[in-house]
Design an enzyme around this catalytic site. Structure first.
Site, short mmCIF file in Angstrom:
data_model
loop_
_atom_site.label_atom_id
_atom_site.label_comp_id
_atom_site.label_asym_id
_atom_site.label_seq_id
_atom_site.Cartn_x
_atom_site.Cartn_y
_atom_site.Cartn_z
N ASP A 243 0.89 -1.33 -0.23
CA ASP A 243 0.09 -0.03 0.18
C ASP A 243 0.90 1.31 -0.13
OD1 ASP A 243 -1.83 1.54 0.51
OD2 ASP A 243 -2.09 1.67 3.09
N ASP B 166 -1.63 -0.87 5.66
CA ASP B 166 -1.36 -0.27 7.27
C ASP B 166 -3.07 0.07 8.17
OD1 ASP B 166 -1.54 3.10 7.63
OD2 ASP B 166 -1.89 1.30 5.54
#
Length: 1252
Positions: A521, A947
């Site tokens: 990400d 996250d």
């Protein structure tokens, strides 16, 4: 520390006179006279903000990350919304307003349809439960709801043994050893003592059972503490303490501040006069920021202790969706809808609210927290899967040995059939006096059965060919490896609350050393997710902070005074001097008025809650802006820095200090973000008697609702140019607009909004239509640019991973230009790369662009002389010979048409030709789809790191999932296999610990196969010389202790502590990581070489002592003791030859095991009941014994020594050369640079030059 008592910013209610000196606020009766005549008050909270948020607002998007800032209301505050069941299983988005394309089919549409479906129909009687408020007897009389006692433990005293054994015997190897132990109990097949045959399996089962019992005891203890906590429950008109486990559905509960919720309960009233409660859900979804929940205005004034409170709640049956709730409440004859904003779940903590009263609707195991308590799917390591293949081969080998023995025994019986009556060790005939019939056969069942029994006896004798101890050894080694990984200070993040590495899945440690693809990400993973306001475009004027920006250290910061206290924002923001001066004098110029509206929108159009905290100066208090979105926090802090300080928020009004003047704005309505609109809107009643609509959202949807007057067109054009500039700098962008409603427009909106908010069916769709109606003809105010800085060490980490042979793919929801900019700053993209950009709006367009790009990529490879390349080759090496490497950039819209279609194969082939792949505007399920694309078409190991909640699907799909403890909660951590503080820690995790774990575990598995096979072959050779009768010279206890004491401890010690290369070497030369990718430490070739070596060593261990004592008086027991000692010495010395880094623990384990073997053999022979009484003492008294112990290990190791010499000095691998360089050089500059150049394909040709 947030103190509930210091809350001058939160409490004041529109119904209670405030101590602040606010400007006079009109009732807006002049504007909405007709509305008032209908009986609806229109000022403040009374504008039917009795229901400040709909029970169910439109669903959140399935996660397209971007540069905008507004997070989903379902997990924020005022207008909570329902989310789909699919999202609650981990595919929840990052919930920011993301500039995404409408036609996301992979993931997003599915979730939306589910979300809408839940609000389109009323709950049927079959799918509902009735909860009678303050009447638990009637509530539980018919439905028999669950009590509030919870149980997270797996076992009870009665069920522990049967259930634990059932779970352990899911391992097929355990069933195999159980069958062996049972066979050995039969008199016809008894080879070992009955107790000795059961001991190995019993020991393994006991160790696992003790571990499971300890873990479950801890769960029992935690359950007991939880169930015995006390809560205030309404009993006979008074709130009385009652244990949690006795709480029933329907009871009214009072929860004080900073206390946890004992069950899922619908809010009835709170200490806040507006009915708002602030909760923290960190125990539920990992998010530490505050959320807002609301009590219905109809229940708010009721005091359960003073009046008999009754009513009925009709709600859905218990389910796992923590973001959705559908119900109706009927009280005093009035029926109202309830939604996610009206329920507080078990596990939440009440914050900044003195107390809250609610009614229990779900209790115990039926609460949403308990229904979501299942963990992530279990994963098995690649080595373990490969090991099963070798175990099957060993099983066939075992069957072959047993077949050979039983067949030869049949031949022997046929040849000696006339002698069987008189052979003393066989004796077919029974000559005892008790014989009833002369000539009776004695323990003879015929040729066929004798062969069959011999086969089964051979299986029993050779059983350790399948290493039962390997499973326990692997578990212990993994625990030891995890211990040292967690304690690694180089992966310690001092800035993070969760600072150490977390090993959440111990069974895949070794997979860290074989990763080929890394899917990452961007926001919060590569970047800090700590947003900083950088620039603004206000009404066509670009205020980019350059030299005019004040540094943080030089600025005092904006502050206001309230009740003698100075309030100052907790976080400083760099400000532009020119913009700051214009903001102060906003009344003097037209541009100033636009600046006023711009910053007012930033301060009010959000769900931020201002919290006061103490500072070092008792006269100064900090304002800490709490919100789940770091983007929103950054914008509110920026507005405060320019003199628009948000100082109070309730569900009905907002107080903003505007350049020293406190102004109160009534919140008349709030339309939260949804995935179709991609906007957030707040409707405010302003002090100047106007009603304004402030809108913010992604540029792709905001420009379509703008008022395109000629004056606006120039501003829009300038703003678009500024947005492109901000995106090129890697900033996250957001467009701001405003609209003023006249009286008829407001009346129409107010009526529609009230009807939609209180609708019992189809609330989501109705609220969306109301929002679309009011979000028209918006006047543009400007745009904002927020910087999400790269984490420390990200460029270096990505470069190291790529040098190590890993492909790093970035999957983000950000705009394409923003993602490309971050790609350059992180060194993922370089200036010499040729970019292939695929933005397809249809399947045909995507197909055409994929084919064109693939043809171009292949032609470049051919022209560069690369010839035909396999798709699995390292693209970094493949494209290096080209004029420039390729970078594939593709958006989520294109992936909609590519994933789950025939175009997947073309995308994979194109990606295989590229050095970098960057996917933008992707939804969470699309991230998982991209990972699946690689997993289905290659055997390469994948790792996903993220996250946020929108990364959960990707993390669980990958072979190894890594979560980052960041700013977006801990959902990713809770779904991950490993958790780190920052992205850069991925380098030591993979290149150091991953390499060590893989090398150790691969060697340990091969060594276990080797040591057990040596022992089995010893028994096999002896059988060939004893008429195939399956008698053994080695005592049964030595056979049992061989895998438990004699050889097991050194294996574990080496598996945990040995290091083939130092940390410094592995980090300095990432190419060394390729050994795991090429499976150099464990493969079929090594397995068969090990088996050949095993055959040689077993021949030497058996036949040298056999030859030495041929035609002597030494009995089988004495010779068996010699074989035992020689065999143990050989396998331990074999291990010692392969140890790279010695320490006292490994010394103690290896030499201690040999010593323990000698002592054990002496002790066993000292027992008079054993067949070899003092046999070892008798044989040790002769020189041949000691000569054999010296000669056998030397002869056994000669071939191994020669092979090691040849492989390391004639055909060295990268690891061999690096190891030699460690020994004989200090890695000076020239030598280190030379060592870093690995040969293509890992051929092991690192060129070493002596340092100058």
């Amino acid at each position: 520390m947030i103190m509930a008592s210091d809350r001058p910013l939160l409490i004041p209610s529109p119904k209670t006179p405030s101590s602040y000196d606010y400007p006079s606020i009109p009732t807006l009766s002049d504007v909405m006279k007709s509305v008032s005549q209908d009986g609806r008050s229109v000022s403040g909270m009374d504008l039917d903000l009795k229901n400040p948020g709909p029970a169910e607002a439109p669903t959140t998007p399935v996660g397209v990350q971007g540069e905008s800032i507004v997070h989903s209301s379902s997990r924020r505050s005022v207008l909570s919304q329902s989310q789909s069941q699919h999202q609650s299983r981990g595919s929840v988005s990052n919930n920011s307003v993301r500039d995404s394309n409408d036609n996301y089919r992979y993931g997003s549409r599915r979730a939306e349809s589910e979300g809408y479906g839940s609000s389109q129909k009323e709950i049927s009687d079959e799918d509902a439960r009735l909860v009678y408020i303050n009447n638990p007897q009637k509530t539980n009389e018919k439905y028999e709801f669950s009590g509030n006692s919870i149980r997270t433990s797996k076992y009870s005293i009665l069920t522990f043994i049967p259930r634990n054994l059932f779970e352990q015997f899911h391992r097929v190897a355990y069933i195999y050893f159980l069958v062996i132990a049972v066979l050995n109990q039969l008199p016809q097949l008894a080879v070992f003592g009955r107790g000795a045959s059961i001991l190995p399996l019993a020991a393994v089962l006991a160790v696992s059972a003790i571990k499971d019992a300890y873990e479950d005891w801890r769960r029992h203890r935690g359950d007991q503490v939880e169930n015995n906590r006390l809560a205030l429950v309404l009993i006979n008109g008074r709130f009385t303490e009652k244990k949690w486990k006795y709480i029933q559905v329907g009871e009214i509960i009072k929860v004080p501040s900073n206390q946890s919720l004992p069950c899922d309960m619908v809010l009835l009233s709170t200490s806040d006069p507006t009915g708002v409660a602030y909760v923290q859900t960190i125990n539920l979804d990992g998010e530490s920021n505050l959320k807002t929940r609301y009590a219905k205005q109809e229940t708010l004034p009721k005091n359960p202790e003073k009046e008999n409170m009754g009513g009925v709640i009709k709600c859905e049956k218990p389910n796992r969706n923590i973001y959705g709730f559908q119900a109706t409440i009927e009280i005093d004859g009035k029926r109202m809808s309830l939604g996610p904003s009206n329920i507080i779940l078990r596990g939440c903590e009440l914050k900044n609210t003195d107390w809250a009263i609610g009614v229990a609707v779900y209790a115990g195991q039926e609460t949403k927290a308990m229904l979501n308590s299942s963990g992530a799917p279990s994963k098995r390591s690649r080595l373990e899967r490969q090991m099963n293949r070798e175990i099957i081969l060993l099983s066939f080998f075992l069957v072959a040995l047993c077949t050979v023995v039983s067949a030869l025994f049949g031949v022997w019986l046929a040849r000696h059939k006339d002698e069987l009556n008189d052979l003393p060790y066989y004796r077919k005939m029974d000559y005892s006096d008790s014989s009833e019939e002369e000539g009776k056969d004695y323990n003879y069942y015929g040729l066929g059965l004798e062969i069959f029994f011999t086969f089964l006896m051979a299986v029993i004798v050779f059983q350790i060919m399948i290493p039962i101890s390997l499973y326990i050894s692997m578990e212990l080694v993994r625990v030891g490896q995890a211990y040292f990984m967690v304690r690694d200070v180089d992966m310690y993040d001092g800035d993070s609350q969760h600072s150490r590495l977390q090993c959440r899945a111990l069974n895949i440690n070794e997979d860290l050393g074989q990763i080929k693809y890394v899917f990452s990400d961007k926001t919060g993973t590569l970047t800090e997710n700590k947003m900083e306001f950088q620039c603004a475009s206000i009404y066509g004027v670009d205020y980019s902070f350059g030299e005019a920006a004040r540094e943080l250290d030089d600025q005092v910061g904006y502050s206001v005074q309230v009740d003698g206290q100075v309030l100052r924002p907790k976080m400083k923001v760099k400000v532009d001097k020119e913009l700051q001066l214009l903001a102060k004098g906003w009344k003097e110029t037209d541009q100033g008025k636009h600046i006023h509206d711009f910053f007012l929108a930033l301060a009010t159009c959000n769900t931020i809650v201002p919290i006061t905290t103490d500072s070092d100066d008792p006269t100064v208090k900090w304002i800490d802006y709490q919100g789940e979105s770091p983007d929103e926090q950054a914008l509110v802090y920026a507005a405060a820095a320019y003199g628009f300080m948000l100082i109070e928020r309730t569900s009905g009004h907002i107080v903003v200090d505007v350049q020293g003047e406190k102004q109160r704005f009534d919140v008349l309505g709030l339309h939260e973000f949804d995935s179709d609109r991609k906007r957030m809107t707040v409707v405010l009643g302003c002090p100047d008697k106007t009603v304004k609509v402030f809108v913010k959202g992604a540029d792709t949807t905001m420009f379509s609702i703008m008022n395109h007057r000629s004056q606006n067109l120039d501003v829009i054009t300038a703003t678009e140019a500024h947005l492109h500039k901000y995106s090129s700098l890697g900033l996250r962008t957001l467009v701001i607009g405003v609209r003023e409603l006249d009286s008829p427009e407001f009346e129409q909106w107010q009526s529609s909004y009230e009807a939609a908010s209180t609708a019992l069916m189809g609330r989501a769709g109705k609220l969306q239509r109301v929002a679309n109606d009011v979000e028209k003809n918006i006047d543009i105010l400007g745009a904002s640019g927020i910087e999400d800085k790269l984490q420390k060490g990200v460029p270096e980490a990505i470069e190291s991973l790529r040098i190590a042979g890993m492909q790093v793919w970035v999957l983000t929801g950000d705009k394409q230009q923003t993602a490309i900019s971050i790609g350059y700053s992180s060194k993922l993209l370089t200036g010499d790369m040729k970019q292939i950009i695929i933005n397809g709006s249809s399947k045909d367009v995507c197909r055409r662009r994929l084919q064109e790009a693939l043809a171009m990529a292949r032609s470049r490879t051919t022209l560069s002389g690369g010839g035909e390349e396999t798709s699995g080759a390292d693209p970094r090496l493949r494209t290096s010979s080209s004029s420039s490497p390729l970078a594939l950039i593709i958006d989520g819209t294109s992936l909609v048409y590519i994933l789950d279609s025939e175009l997947e194969e073309e995308l994979f082939l194109l990606a295989s030709e590229c050095a970098v792949v960057l996917c933008c505007r992707v939804a969470p399920l699309q991230k998982a789809g991209v990972v699946s694309l690689i997993k289905k078409r290659t055997d390469d190991m994948t790792l996903a790191i993220g996250d946020g909640a929108n990364d959960v699907s990707m993390i669980q799909e990958a072979d190894v999932g890594v979560g980052i403890s960041g700013q977006e909660g801990r959902q990713a951590v809770m779904a991950s296999d490993f958790a780190v503080g920052q992205f850069r820690f991925l380098v030591p995790l993979l290149l150091v610990h991953g390499h060590w774990n893989y090398q150790r575990m691969g060697y340990m598995i091969l060594y276990n196969f080797y040591r057990n096979a040596v022992w089995v072959l010893l028994l096999f050779w002896y059988t060939l010389f004893t008429a195939y009768t399956m008698t053994t010279a080695i005592t049964e206890w030595s056979s049992v202790l061989y895998s438990v004491i004699y050889t097991s401890v050194p294996t574990i010690a080496v598996g945990v502590l040995d290091k083939d290369l130092s940390r410094r070497t592995l980090l300095s030369h990432p190419r060394l990581y390729g050994a795991g990718q090429r499976e150099e430490c464990y493969n079929s070739k090594l397995f068969w070489l090990t088996m050949i070596d095993t055959l040689w060593q077993s021949v030497i261990v058996y036949f040298i002592p056999m030859a030495a004592y041929w035609k002597t008086t030494v009995d089988g027991s004495g010779l068996g003791d010699l074989w035992t000692l020689a065999g143990v010495m050989v396998v331990n010395l074999h291990l010692a030859m392969d140890v790279i880094r010695w320490n006292w623990i490994i010394h103690a384990a290896i030499w201690g095991s040999i010593t323990a073997t000698i002592i054990s053999v002496i002790v066993i022979d000292a027992v008079p009941l054993m067949p070899g009484y003092w046999a070892v003492i008798h044989i040790a008294g002769k020189g041949a014994f000691w000569l054999c112990l010296l000669l056998v290990p030397v002869v056994c190791m000669i071939p191994r020594f020669l092979v090691k010499f040849w492989s390391q000095y004639r055909a060295p691998t990268d690891i061999h050369i690096a190891r030699e360089a460690e020994k004989f050089s200090h890695w000076s500059g020239a030598a280190a640079a030379a060592a870093a150049a690995a040969a293509n394909g890992g051929g092991g040709e690192i060129e070493m030059r002596a340092s100058a």
